[in-house]
Design an enzyme around this catalytic site. Sequence first.
Site, PDB file in Angstrom:
ATOM      1  N   ASP A 189       0.853  -1.202   0.000  1.00 40.40           N
ATOM      2  CA  ASP A 189       0.000   0.000   0.000  1.00 40.40           C
ATOM      3  C   ASP A 189       0.886   1.248   0.000  1.00 40.40           C
ATOM      4  OD1 ASP A 189      -2.401  -1.491   0.116  1.00 40.40           O
ATOM      5  OD2 ASP A 189      -2.112  -1.799   2.260  1.00 40.40           O
TER       6      ASP A 189
ATOM      7  N   ASP B 202       3.819  -0.821  -8.909  1.00 42.93           N
ATOM      8  CA  ASP B 202       3.592   0.030 -10.090  1.00 42.93           C
ATOM      9  C   ASP B 202       3.540   1.491  -9.665  1.00 42.93           C
ATOM     10  OD1 ASP B 202       1.118  -0.220  -8.687  1.00 42.93           O
ATOM     11  OD2 ASP B 202       0.147   0.713 -10.414  1.00 42.93           O
TER      12      ASP B 202
HETATM   13  C1  LIG Z   1      -2.116  -3.519  -2.444  1.00 41.90           C
HETATM   14  S1  LIG Z   1      -2.294  -5.072  -1.708  1.00 41.90           S
HETATM   15  C2  LIG Z   1      -1.196  -6.114  -2.662  1.00 41.90           C
HETATM   16  C3  LIG Z   1      -1.506  -7.581  -2.489  1.00 41.90           C
HETATM   17  C4  LIG Z   1      -0.563  -8.540  -3.245  1.00 41.90           C
HETATM   18  N1  LIG Z   1       0.777  -8.470  -2.716  1.00 41.90           N
HETATM   19  C5  LIG Z   1      -0.572  -8.282  -4.719  1.00 41.90           C
HETATM   20  O1  LIG Z   1       0.431  -7.759  -5.231  1.00 41.90           O
HETATM   21  O2  LIG Z   1      -1.554  -8.631  -5.381  1.00 41.90           O
HETATM   22  C6  LIG Z   1      -1.383  -4.862  -0.191  1.00 41.90           C
HETATM   23  C7  LIG Z   1      -1.717  -5.902   0.858  1.00 41.90           C
HETATM   24  O3  LIG Z   1      -0.866  -5.723   1.984  1.00 41.90           O
HETATM   25  C8  LIG Z   1      -1.627  -5.930   3.165  1.00 41.90           C
HETATM   26  N2  LIG Z   1      -0.960  -5.215   4.265  1.00 41.90           N
HETATM   27  C9  LIG Z   1      -0.798  -3.884   4.363  1.00 41.90           C
HETATM   28  N3  LIG Z   1      -0.155  -3.566   5.493  1.00 41.90           N
HETATM   29  C10 LIG Z   1       0.097  -4.732   6.134  1.00 41.90           C
HETATM   30  C11 LIG Z   1       0.726  -5.058   7.363  1.00 41.90           C
HETATM   31  N4  LIG Z   1       1.196  -4.091   8.177  1.00 41.90           N
HETATM   32  N5  LIG Z   1       0.826  -6.346   7.713  1.00 41.90           N
HETATM   33  C12 LIG Z   1       0.326  -7.319   6.899  1.00 41.90           C
HETATM   34  N6  LIG Z   1      -0.290  -7.068   5.720  1.00 41.90           N
HETATM   35  C13 LIG Z   1      -0.399  -5.788   5.344  1.00 41.90           C
HETATM   36  C14 LIG Z   1      -2.983  -5.368   2.820  1.00 41.90           C
HETATM   37  O4  LIG Z   1      -4.002  -5.867   3.658  1.00 41.90           O
HETATM   38  C15 LIG Z   1      -3.152  -5.780   1.372  1.00 41.90           C
HETATM   39  O5  LIG Z   1      -3.799  -7.034   1.237  1.00 41.90           O
END
Ligand SMILES: C[S@@+](CC[C@H](N)C(=O)[O-])C[C@H]1O[C@@H](n2cnc3c(N)ncnc32)[C@H](O)[C@@H]1O
Length: 216
Positions: free
Chosen positions: A118, A154
């Site tokens: 994120d 990206d």
């Molecule tokens: C934008 S998505 C990308 C998911 C996957 N890696 C992809 O490329 O399709 C980011 C993921 O990171 C998880 N995430 C964000 N911060 C996190 C944290 N502190 N610990 C664990 N997961 C986290 C979010 O819940 C989300 O599912």
Amino acid sequence: MRLRNKPWAKEKIAAYPQYIIQQPEQYKGRWRELFSNDHPIHIEIGTGKGRFITEMAKTHPNINYIGIELYESVIVCALDKLIENDLPNLRLLNVNAKDLTNIFAKGEVERIYLNFSDPWPKKRHEKRRLTYRSFLELYENILVDEGEIHFKTDNRGLFEYSLVSFSQYGLILQYVSLDLHRSNFEGNVMTEYEQKFSEKGNPIYRCEVKYRKPMS
Ligand SMILES: C[S@@+](CC[C@H](N)C(=O)[O-])C[C@H]1O[C@@H](n2cnc3c(N)ncnc32)[C@H](O)[C@@H]1O
């Protein structure tokens, strides 16, 4: 997208403790016992729906993989893939990356994947970025000496920010691509987000960094 943790997801997770490890703190320092081998451990933080980690585990049976995801309603999709493939070298954790040092001992992890983390573009949310210095410090406390982070996104702003954050922390840049899909990098495994954003025409940025050898 608003992600709330849903009761049905909680129930499903509880039904598969062999795949989504409950109370992972109990394995701190003992993850190799859980996998019953001495193979290296690679983790993905923010594993999302699990396509990347599942494909990696299928392709590299001599690596143990752990996918870490905060949201129950998302990690259940990764769980479905694991149930379908029943991979002995892949386990999932429904935890916050902030808790990594309660879960892994120093030197237990060889590599960390950060895929499409994120971006948290507002400056006031900088500390939530998974490449912020406090996270780099957490990672150092679970990685082997000279452990690696492989990062792709990206989001140009997040990529630029992360390169500076890695550099200020003293990490060594080993590989960088500003357009992964048009580079000569081999063996790329696409994530769900990667597929979505590359189909929109966005270039994918990727880098590999490693921690410096500690002074003896
Ligand atoms: C934008 S998505 C990308 C998911 C996957 N890696 C992809 O490329 O399709 C980011 C993921 O990171 C998880 N995430 C964000 N911060 C996190 C944290 N502190 N610990 C664990 N997961 C986290 C979010 O819940 C989300 O599912």
